[in-house]
Design an enzyme around this catalytic site. Sequence first.
Site, PDB file in Angstrom:
ATOM      1  N   SER A 131      53.201  -4.681 -19.847  1.00  0.00           N
ATOM      2  CA  SER A 131      53.965  -5.137 -20.831  1.00  0.00           C
ATOM      3  C   SER A 131      53.446  -6.580 -20.049  1.00  0.00           C
ATOM      4  O   SER A 131      53.375  -7.354 -18.727  1.00  0.00           O
ATOM      5  CB  SER A 131      54.958  -5.273 -20.795  1.00  0.00           C
ATOM      6  OG  SER A 131      55.750  -6.290 -21.905  1.00  0.00           O
ATOM      7  N   TYR A 156      63.450  -4.851 -19.437  1.00  0.00           N
ATOM      8  CA  TYR A 156      62.152  -4.135 -20.054  1.00  0.00           C
ATOM      9  C   TYR A 156      61.411  -4.514 -19.182  1.00  0.00           C
ATOM     10  O   TYR A 156      60.228  -3.586 -18.511  1.00  0.00           O
ATOM     11  CB  TYR A 156      62.549  -4.205 -21.564  1.00  0.00           C
ATOM     12  CG  TYR A 156      60.750  -4.296 -22.643  1.00  0.00           C
ATOM     13  CD1 TYR A 156      60.810  -2.452 -21.968  1.00  0.00           C
ATOM     14  CD2 TYR A 156      59.893  -5.461 -22.035  1.00  0.00           C
ATOM     15  CE1 TYR A 156      59.279  -2.505 -22.898  1.00  0.00           C
ATOM     16  CE2 TYR A 156      58.496  -5.283 -23.154  1.00  0.00           C
ATOM     17  CZ  TYR A 156      58.461  -3.284 -22.963  1.00  0.00           C
ATOM     18  OH  TYR A 156      56.902  -3.246 -23.962  1.00  0.00           O
TER      19      TYR A 156
END
Length: 339
Positions: A131, A156
């Site tokens: 990501s 995350y």
Amino acid sequence: MNVLVTGAAGFIGYHLSAKLINDGFTVIGFDNLNNYYDVNLKKARLEKLKKIKDKENSFVFKKGDLINKDYLNSIFYEYKPSFVINLAAQAGVRYSIENPKAYIESNIVGFSNILECCREYLTEHLLYASSSSVYGGNSNLPLREEDNVDHPVSLYGATKKSNELMAHSYSHLYNIPTTGLRFFTVYGPWGRPDMALFLFTKAILNKEPINIFNNGNMIRDFTYIDDVVESVSRLLEKKPTRDSKFELSNPKPHQSWAPYKIFNIGNSSPINLMDYIINIEEILEIKAIKNFMPMQDGDVKSTESDTKELEEYIGYKPNTTIKEGISRFISWYKSFYNV
């Protein structure tokens, strides 16, 4: 040739699975169908995949969770996938603050199980979702694969960086070719309901206010789903090899002596959030009711991808314009929800 796609009922997983089926692969779709967002949307994606008539038995779906190592192992044993694309993960920057355990289980424990199965069954190439969140507080734009990613601002993002480190160790120890995919704000038809475009479109059509964080002072590198799918499908059969430019005395994060690669998957055309909203308003022909709010914990002000590494490697650059991408999403949304 068998390809295991985890997270196949998800946004990217659905589109990528459809592309692979149409390209002649047999896709083993794996997903736990959790309720992080509307399960009916996930089931609708799966029904679309089952109806693709490229060839007999071109799509097989298995419901399960990555943390169940025995079940995952049984799938590898039965289908022996040549390629694995791990898109299954607990998604969402903000939700990682509310429910950190879900991220550790899915993104760390689950990914370790994927790696172990790839080792045991001699997978030819593992691609996995990383990501843009790994860049954390880095404000040196555009963001490059060679940049330091040691300062995540969300759990995350930290789990995604952990995935990259774990993949490298397996590439080194067991010679497993691995490719990390740093996605930049993917959007388009069949998108996730927790993402900005979906939230804004739904609220504007319902004449409800939209929440605009950091008072609109945000920049995002929005990447259209078809560009993501094309990039990943081109990477699939380009197995990484040792990087001849790697220097032990001057190591770069995106290079390695192991068969390991990292790529930004972005559009490289960042847009201000307020301009993004204006595009949505113009296509819907409705003015949004705007609720300006402060920055949320774990979020970053700006993202912009440098995709030169990707372009040179696969001969392709994501290039769908914002207006075109938003228009396609809104057409899908109105059709799917009978607006």
